[in-house]
Design an enzyme around this catalytic site. Structure first.
Site, PDB file in Angstrom:
ATOM      1  N   ARG A  75       0.835  -1.193   0.000  1.00  0.00           N
ATOM      2  CA  ARG A  75       0.000   0.000   0.000  1.00  0.00           C
ATOM      3  C   ARG A  75       0.878   1.256   0.000  1.00  0.00           C
ATOM      4  NH1 ARG A  75      -5.504   1.680   0.403  1.00  0.00           N
ATOM      5  NH2 ARG A  75      -5.276   3.928   0.519  1.00  0.00           N
TER       6      ARG A  75
ATOM      7  N   LYS B 136     -10.523   5.860  -2.024  1.00  0.00           N
ATOM      8  CA  LYS B 136      -9.328   5.403  -1.305  1.00  0.00           C
ATOM      9  C   LYS B 136      -8.911   6.480  -0.308  1.00  0.00           C
ATOM     10  CE  LYS B 136      -8.186   1.492  -3.396  1.00  0.00           C
ATOM     11  NZ  LYS B 136      -9.572   1.333  -3.857  1.00  0.00           N
TER      12      LYS B 136
ATOM     13  N   ASN C 258     -12.511  16.991  -0.115  1.00  0.00           N
ATOM     14  CA  ASN C 258     -13.341  15.827  -0.404  1.00  0.00           C
ATOM     15  C   ASN C 258     -14.802  16.185  -0.174  1.00  0.00           C
ATOM     16  OD1 ASN C 258     -14.055  13.177  -0.995  1.00  0.00           O
ATOM     17  ND2 ASN C 258     -13.638  12.427   1.084  1.00  0.00           N
TER      18      ASN C 258
ATOM     19  N   HIS D 194     -18.570  14.703   0.919  1.00  0.00           N
ATOM     20  CA  HIS D 194     -19.203  13.575   1.619  1.00  0.00           C
ATOM     21  C   HIS D 194     -20.715  13.777   1.593  1.00  0.00           C
ATOM     22  CE1 HIS D 194     -19.866  10.287   4.261  1.00  0.00           C
ATOM     23  NE2 HIS D 194     -20.429  11.052   5.177  1.00  0.00           N
TER      24      HIS D 194
ATOM     25  N   ALA E 101      -6.376  12.997   8.497  1.00  0.00           N
ATOM     26  CA  ALA E 101      -6.064  11.575   8.649  1.00  0.00           C
ATOM     27  C   ALA E 101      -7.293  10.712   8.943  1.00  0.00           C
ATOM     28  CB  ALA E 101      -5.017  11.405   9.754  1.00  0.00           C
TER      29      ALA E 101
HETATM   30  C1  GRF Z   1     -20.800  11.449  -4.112  1.00  0.00           C
HETATM   31  O1  GRF Z   1     -22.034  11.487  -3.442  1.00  0.00           O
HETATM   32  C2  GRF Z   1     -19.675  11.524  -3.124  1.00  0.00           C
HETATM   33  O2  GRF Z   1     -19.905  12.359  -2.051  1.00  0.00           O
HETATM   34  C3  GRF Z   1     -19.615  10.096  -2.670  1.00  0.00           C
HETATM   35  O3  GRF Z   1     -19.789   9.349  -3.847  1.00  0.00           O
HETATM   36  C4  GRF Z   1     -20.538  10.110  -4.768  1.00  0.00           C
HETATM   37  C5  GRF Z   1     -19.700  10.248  -6.027  1.00  0.00           C
HETATM   38  O4  GRF Z   1     -20.482  10.567  -7.113  1.00  0.00           O
HETATM   39  N1  GRF Z   1     -18.388   9.818  -1.977  1.00  0.00           N
HETATM   40  P1  GRF Z   1     -19.839  10.887  -8.550  1.00  0.00           P
HETATM   41  O5  GRF Z   1     -18.814   9.814  -8.880  1.00  0.00           O
HETATM   42  O6  GRF Z   1     -19.222  12.263  -8.489  1.00  0.00           O
HETATM   43  O7  GRF Z   1     -21.012  10.847  -9.485  1.00  0.00           O
END
Ligand code: GRF
Length: 205
Positions: free
Chosen positions: A68, A94, A108, A110, A143
């Site tokens: 990894r 990942k 990111n 979520h 992290a």
């Molecule tokens: C999104 O809802 C993101 O927050 C989650 O997976 C989805 C990804 O969608 N982790 P896409 O690949 O941008 O259509």
């Protein structure tokens, strides 16, 4: 921050968040351009979207590396080559190493209102918990899993008849708008992260 800001976007799936950024970057006034799209797997719609937009792509699969740590180093090396101001992990499945996060400002998305419902099943967990409002969060990756300093959030109401899919689709619509808005403002105005407090419009990066 370069002008326009240089974005590397990381994807693992359908790439609708990526597409929203591609579309936004078509307007020079947006202030950012996507210099590369990276993935941890082949044959995904996210890579096809990048190719259609003539954006350079790269793939680094964990299974192609003995360890990894080897993958961690390889993904950092290839990202570095594109000299990004911001790395956007948009549905990238990942975790990135601490070394990667120290080197690149990484955001990111979520599909829940952090700190609620972290992990792989934000929409499902919100539905099972019976919340009336959930949403999406853009955060600076640290992290932990979905624990980083929060850049932006958007609420989404849960409907009586929602299932996981319908709720996630509505969250994704709001998530894309939030992502495009926040990344554009960061590109044009800068971002500062002090502890858990994130401010857009402070040119510290
Ligand atoms: C999104 O809802 C993101 O927050 C989650 O997976 C989805 C990804 O969608 N982790 P896409 O690949 O941008 O259509």
């Amino acid at each position: 921050m370069n002008h326009p800001a240089r974005l590397v976007v990381l994807v693992s799936g359908s790439g609708t968040n990526l597409q929203a950024l591609i579309d936004a970057c078509a307007d020079p006034a947006y202030g950012a351009r996507i210099v590369a799209v990276g993935a941890d797997r082949e044959d995904i719609e996210g890579l096809a979207r990048a190719e259609r937009a003539q954006i350079p792509t790269f793939v680094r699969q964990v299974s192609d590396f003995e360890t990894r740590e080897g993958w961690d180093a390889a993904i950092a090396t290839v990202v570095e080559r594109f000299e990004p101001d911001v790395v956007v992990s948009a549905g990238f499945m990942k975790l990135l190493s601490q070394d990667f996060l120290d080197r690149f400002l990484t955001l990111n998305t979520h599909p829940a209102l952090c700190p609620a419902f972290p992990g792989m099943h934000g929409p499902r967990d919100a539905l099972e918990h019976g919340v009336k409002v959930t949403g999406a969060t853009l955060f600076v990756v640290d992290a932990g899993v979905d624990t980083g300093p929060i850049v932006a959030q958007v609420p989404v109401e849960v409907a009586e008849d929602d299932d996981v899919e319908s709720l996630h689709e509505r969250i994704k619509t709001a998530e894309r708008a939030m992502l495009v808005d926040a990344v554009g403002r960061i590109a044009r105005e800068g971002i500062s992260v002090e502890g858990r407090r994130v401010r857009i419009g402070a040119e510290s990066r």
